[in-house]
Scaffold this active site. Structure first.
Site, short mmCIF file in Angstrom:
data_model
loop_
_atom_site.label_atom_id
_atom_site.label_comp_id
_atom_site.label_asym_id
_atom_site.label_seq_id
_atom_site.Cartn_x
_atom_site.Cartn_y
_atom_site.Cartn_z
CG ASP B 60 -2.10 -0.87 1.11
OD1 ASP B 60 -2.46 -1.20 -0.03
OD2 ASP B 60 -2.68 -1.25 2.15
CE1 TYR B 119 4.13 -7.29 4.01
CE2 TYR B 119 3.64 -9.60 4.41
CZ TYR B 119 3.55 -8.49 3.63
OH TYR B 119 2.87 -8.55 2.43
#
Lengths: 266, 266
Positions: B60, B119
């Site tokens: 994003d 992540y």
């Protein structure tokens, strides 16, 4: 009616997006952002030109600060210094922060009263180019000798005429300065690539730190012996020194003033 | 005539200035910058729409990567993978870097072939706001309990239906995923403020890591007990979980593939 109050702001900024410290028409500058943030708190109109925040010295486009000092005179400020800090920070962009504030005597002058400054210059020797470091690290890919770099730094310590390291077109009455600290250190124990040059003195000429770094790099690359540093100093000739290192590795870390310029209440 | 070659690029980027990974008309995106840099090397016209670089997944706006993987198919490339890396990097902006390159088999597909991802999410708990950290650290000022944070993270390990942590409007066929690693660590031994959440699994739903972090923060703030994590998982209901943590703390660190998809020559 309250009398005006004088504050010394300690300011940190990432200079990447700015055309330096000093206000210039049509350019985004650190000083302008600070003035825009503080002006409404001073009770001035947003475009009031007489409201000025004066820094300890200019920093160039792309140069950063951890501890720039700036004077902010408030015609009226009824609250604590800390609440002024919070008020200014609430209006600043994220890449500029007031990190601390002290109330100063009326006659406080951030340029004339400074008795010392500390800068640092960050270099990555070799290694990969990181997308997170390009704003604050100068990357040097040519082979180098960090031992020689350290020896070059030591030769700068003392009181010298640094005219050879002053940018052309920026003459000062005197170009003699005293450097009390000058050394390179590893930024991180786990990496041999990132080095930080720390330099402290009673004052610096325009572009002096970047010119010192550019000159030391000539020695580190083996293009000059370490004794050449002494020759450059003695020459007092800008053309003898090395090239100017780029702005983005440079940080103004600290500006020192005599304690008696600050009110003890803070 | 040479046959097309398939390359897997490992890409790092600071996502601050971009509208995310995926090409969108009129927006600055990571994918678009990579395609613009690689397209001339592929012998395509600068506006050739059929030349695409496919990522392992979208990130994003504001999200960063240390090790995004993207497929680049070159109709003709006569030289080494490393020279392709250098060629692409020479044309990329400084906040995007190809950090490594491997040649892959023709059928390599960066989305379908991924077997694991890692992540990290960076949070600063309290402390001063630094002008150098705002792009990559989420700052939380409310009181928190890092012990509870760690216990919340441990409860996420295992194979669960993570439907409650999936962004609304992004349904997947299956919302079952396996998390093999989930813990918080201090970013720096010298500071108690900066924590990094590391999470590894066989796949992640849209916005899943940011929703996991937002949910753990509810526990760390004492608003919920740690057992509540189990209830949220069991509910399979997005409305039960905590708020979505902001994008700028999130990094895609690594994408794993089976070794046999890469040519041994590199």
């Amino acid at each position: 009616m309250k009398s005006p109050r004088t504050f010394a702001l300690t300011v940190a900024y990432d200079g990447t997006e700015y055309s330096g410290w000093q206000v210039q028409p049509g350019r985004k500058t650190i000083q302008d952002e600070l003035e825009k943030a503080a002006r409404p708190l001073a009770g001035c109109r947003p475009d009031e030109p007489s409201f000025r925040i004066l820094g300890s010295g200019r920093t160039d486009a792309g140069v950063h600060a951890l501890g720039q000092v700036a004077r902010c005179m408030m015609p009226r400020w009824p609250a604590s210094p800390q609440s002024l800090l919070l008020g200014i920070n609430s209006k600043l962009p994220e890449d500029i922060r007031v990190v601390s504030i002290r109330e100063a005597v009326d006659r406080f002058h951030p340029i004339a009263d400074a008795i010392g400054k500390r800068y640092q210059y960050q270099i990555q020797f070799g290694g990969d180019r990181s997308p997170f470091d390009y704003r604050t690290w100068h990357r040097v890919v040519k082979p180098h000798d960090t031992g020689q770099l350290q020896r070059a730094a030591e030769r700068l310590i003392g009181t010298h005429d640094f005219a050879a390291f002053q940018a052309a077109g920026a003459p000062r009455t005197s170009t003699v300065r005293t450097i009390s600290w000058s050394r390179w250190r590893l930024a991180d124990q786990h990496s041999a690539e990132k080095w930080i040059y720390e330099v402290e003195g009673n004052g610096f000429l325009y572009n002096m730190v970047r010119n010192l770094v550019g000159t030391m790099l000539e020695v580190a690359r083996g293009r000059r012996p370490v004794e050449w540093i002494d020759e450059v100093i003695a020459s007092r000739d800008r053309k003898q020194a090395g090239p100017t290192a780029p702005p983005h590795g440079l940080f103004l870390c600290r500006v020192d003033y005599p304690d008696e310029l600050f009110l003890s209440s803070n």
